[in-house]
Design a protein around this motif. Structure first.
Motif, PDB file in Angstrom:
ATOM      1  N   SER A  49      -6.678   5.532   9.306  1.00 29.82           N
ATOM      2  CA  SER A  49      -7.453   6.182  10.360  1.00 29.82           C
ATOM      3  C   SER A  49      -7.395   5.359  11.644  1.00 29.82           C
ATOM      4  N   SER A  50      -7.929   5.911  12.708  1.00 33.47           N
ATOM      5  CA  SER A  50      -7.959   5.191  13.980  1.00 33.47           C
ATOM      6  C   SER A  50      -9.232   4.353  14.123  1.00 33.47           C
ATOM      7  N   GLU A  51     -10.109   4.429  13.127  1.00 36.89           N
ATOM      8  CA  GLU A  51     -11.334   3.638  13.159  1.00 36.89           C
ATOM      9  C   GLU A  51     -11.014   2.183  12.834  1.00 36.89           C
ATOM     10  N   ILE A  52     -11.614   1.290  13.602  1.00 34.60           N
ATOM     11  CA  ILE A  52     -11.316  -0.137  13.469  1.00 34.60           C
ATOM     12  C   ILE A  52     -12.360  -0.826  12.601  1.00 34.60           C
ATOM     13  N   ARG A  53     -11.871  -1.654  11.715  1.00 33.51           N
ATOM     14  CA  ARG A  53     -12.731  -2.491  10.873  1.00 33.51           C
ATOM     15  C   ARG A  53     -12.715  -3.879  11.500  1.00 33.51           C
ATOM     16  N   TYR A  54     -13.819  -4.234  12.141  1.00 27.55           N
ATOM     17  CA  TYR A  54     -13.909  -5.518  12.822  1.00 27.55           C
ATOM     18  C   TYR A  54     -14.262  -6.621  11.829  1.00 27.55           C
ATOM     19  N   SER A  55     -13.670  -7.788  12.048  1.00 24.21           N
ATOM     20  CA  SER A  55     -13.911  -8.923  11.163  1.00 24.21           C
ATOM     21  C   SER A  55     -13.943 -10.207  11.980  1.00 24.21           C
ATOM     22  N   SER A  56     -14.850 -11.084  11.638  1.00 27.49           N
ATOM     23  CA  SER A  56     -14.901 -12.375  12.328  1.00 27.49           C
ATOM     24  C   SER A  56     -14.041 -13.420  11.623  1.00 27.49           C
ATOM     25  N   TYR A  63      -9.301   1.228   9.169  1.00 23.98           N
ATOM     26  CA  TYR A  63      -9.749   1.737   7.873  1.00 23.98           C
ATOM     27  C   TYR A  63      -8.713   2.715   7.337  1.00 23.98           C
ATOM     28  N   PHE A  64      -8.719   2.938   6.028  1.00 25.32           N
ATOM     29  CA  PHE A  64      -8.020   4.085   5.465  1.00 25.32           C
ATOM     30  C   PHE A  64      -9.072   5.048   4.954  1.00 25.32           C
ATOM     31  N   LYS A  65      -8.671   6.306   4.799  1.00 24.93           N
ATOM     32  CA  LYS A  65      -9.575   7.332   4.275  1.00 24.93           C
ATOM     33  C   LYS A  65      -8.865   8.104   3.181  1.00 24.93           C
ATOM     34  N   PHE A  66      -9.641   8.449   2.155  1.00 25.82           N
ATOM     35  CA  PHE A  66      -9.126   9.305   1.091  1.00 25.82           C
ATOM     36  C   PHE A  66     -10.272  10.146   0.551  1.00 25.82           C
ATOM     37  N   ILE A  67      -9.919  11.218  -0.127  1.00 25.55           N
ATOM     38  CA  ILE A  67     -10.930  12.128  -0.661  1.00 25.55           C
ATOM     39  C   ILE A  67     -10.851  12.118  -2.175  1.00 25.55           C
ATOM     40  N   GLU A  68     -12.024  11.976  -2.802  1.00 19.19           N
ATOM     41  CA  GLU A  68     -12.150  12.022  -4.264  1.00 19.19           C
ATOM     42  C   GLU A  68     -13.328  12.923  -4.585  1.00 19.19           C
ATOM     43  N   ASN A  69     -13.090  13.929  -5.398  1.00 19.91           N
ATOM     44  CA  ASN A  69     -14.133  14.897  -5.779  1.00 19.91           C
ATOM     45  C   ASN A  69     -14.849  15.486  -4.563  1.00 19.91           C
ATOM     46  N   THR A  74     -13.721   5.357   2.442  1.00 17.89           N
ATOM     47  CA  THR A  74     -12.936   4.508   3.332  1.00 17.89           C
ATOM     48  C   THR A  74     -12.735   3.141   2.702  1.00 17.89           C
ATOM     49  N   GLY A  75     -11.769   2.430   3.237  1.00 17.02           N
ATOM     50  CA  GLY A  75     -11.510   1.064   2.803  1.00 17.02           C
ATOM     51  C   GLY A  75     -10.675   0.360   3.857  1.00 17.02           C
ATOM     52  N   ASP A  76     -10.463  -0.917   3.676  1.00 14.30           N
ATOM     53  CA  ASP A  76      -9.680  -1.725   4.606  1.00 14.30           C
ATOM     54  C   ASP A  76      -8.198  -1.502   4.344  1.00 14.30           C
ATOM     55  N   SER A  77      -7.496  -0.986   5.351  1.00 14.47           N
ATOM     56  CA  SER A  77      -6.071  -0.690   5.178  1.00 14.47           C
ATOM     57  C   SER A  77      -5.205  -1.934   5.242  1.00 14.47           C
ATOM     58  N   ASN A  78      -5.731  -3.029   5.773  1.00 16.64           N
ATOM     59  CA  ASN A  78      -4.958  -4.241   6.035  1.00 16.64           C
ATOM     60  C   ASN A  78      -3.856  -4.006   7.064  1.00 16.64           C
ATOM     61  N   VAL A  79      -3.952  -2.910   7.816  1.00 14.04           N
ATOM     62  CA  VAL A  79      -3.036  -2.641   8.921  1.00 14.04           C
ATOM     63  C   VAL A  79      -3.727  -3.164  10.184  1.00 14.04           C
ATOM     64  N   GLU A  80      -3.142  -4.197  10.779  1.00 15.41           N
ATOM     65  CA  GLU A  80      -3.762  -4.810  11.951  1.00 15.41           C
ATOM     66  C   GLU A  80      -3.715  -3.869  13.149  1.00 15.41           C
ATOM     67  N   ILE A  81      -4.693  -4.014  14.056  1.00 13.41           N
ATOM     68  CA  ILE A  81      -4.858  -3.039  15.134  1.00 13.41           C
ATOM     69  C   ILE A  81      -3.720  -3.038  16.154  1.00 13.41           C
ATOM     70  N   HIS A  82      -2.882  -4.040  16.160  1.00  7.94           N
ATOM     71  CA  HIS A  82      -1.741  -4.010  17.080  1.00  7.94           C
ATOM     72  C   HIS A  82      -0.630  -3.076  16.556  1.00  7.94           C
ATOM     73  N   LYS A  83      -0.788  -2.564  15.349  1.00  9.95           N
ATOM     74  CA  LYS A  83       0.200  -1.637  14.768  1.00  9.95           C
ATOM     75  C   LYS A  83      -0.298  -0.194  14.880  1.00  9.95           C
ATOM     76  N   LYS A  84      -0.546   0.262  16.110  1.00  9.37           N
ATOM     77  CA  LYS A  84      -1.092   1.594  16.348  1.00  9.37           C
ATOM     78  C   LYS A  84      -0.195   2.697  15.813  1.00  9.37           C
ATOM     79  N   GLU A  85       1.088   2.436  15.723  1.00  6.73           N
ATOM     80  CA  GLU A  85       2.023   3.455  15.231  1.00  6.73           C
ATOM     81  C   GLU A  85       1.760   3.832  13.768  1.00  6.73           C
ATOM     82  N   MET A  86       0.981   3.029  13.063  1.00  8.25           N
ATOM     83  CA  MET A  86       0.677   3.297  11.649  1.00  8.25           C
ATOM     84  C   MET A  86      -0.481   4.285  11.476  1.00  8.25           C
ATOM     85  N   ILE A  87      -1.232   4.562  12.556  1.00  7.84           N
ATOM     86  CA  ILE A  87      -2.351   5.509  12.460  1.00  7.84           C
ATOM     87  C   ILE A  87      -1.807   6.866  12.007  1.00  7.84           C
TER      88      ILE A  87
END
Length: 120
Positions: A49-56, A63-69, A74-87
Motif C-alpha cells: 500500500s501507499s501507507e507508510i509505517r514509520y519507525s524510529s 504497509y502491505f494489505k491482504f483480505i482474510e474472511n 495490514t503488516g510491514d512490507s519491508n519495502v522502504e519508502i524510497h522504492k515508490k515503484e513497488m506501491i
C-alpha cells in the motif's frame, strides 16, 4: 497453621511462575510468533500500500494489505519508502489463519529461511 503457611508459599510460587511466563512471553513474543508462523502459517499474496509505517529504529517502510474472511489486515512490507515503484505490487506473506494480525512479509523478514511458501 502449617497448612495455611504452605498454601501461601504455594500461592507465592505460582504467582512468581506466572509473572515469569508473562514476562518471557512479552519479551520474546516476536520469536514465539515466528515459531507459530513457521509451523502453522498460511502463505498468500498481499498488495504493497501507499501507507507508510514509520519507525524510529529502522528505515520507514510501506504497509502491505491482504483480505482474510472478508476483513482487511495490514503488516510491514519491508519495502522502504524510497522504492515508490513497488506501491501496488504483490508480495508473498505468511500469516496465522486463526489470528491474521500475526503476519510477516517473506522478503525482508524471513528471507530464504522460510521455504514452505510458493507465492507465484
Amino acid at each position: 497453621m502449617k497448612k495455611r503457611k504452605k498454601n501461601r508459599e504455594n500461592d507465592v510460587k505460582l504467582r512468581l511462575l506466572l509473572t515469569l511466563v508473562l514476562f518471557l512471553a512479552v519479551v520474546f513474543h516476536f520469536a514465539i510468533e515466528d515459531i507459530f508462523l513457521r509451523k502453522y502459517g498460511k502463505c498468500t499474496k498481499a498488495k504493497v500500500s501507499s501507507e507508510i509505517r514509520y519507525s524510529s529504529s529502522k528505515p520507514d517502510t510501506y504497509y502491505f494489505k491482504f483480505i482474510e474472511n472478508g476483513k482487511e489486515y495490514t503488516g510491514d512490507s519491508n519495502v522502504e519508502i524510497h522504492k515508490k515503484e513497488m506501491i501496488g505490487d504483490k508480495i508473498c506473506i505468511v500469516y496465522l489463519e486463526l489470528l491474521p494480525t500475526i503476519n510477516r512479509s517473506l522478503d525482508g523478514y524471513f528471507e530464504s529461511r522460510f521455504t514452505r511458501c510458493n507465492c507465484k
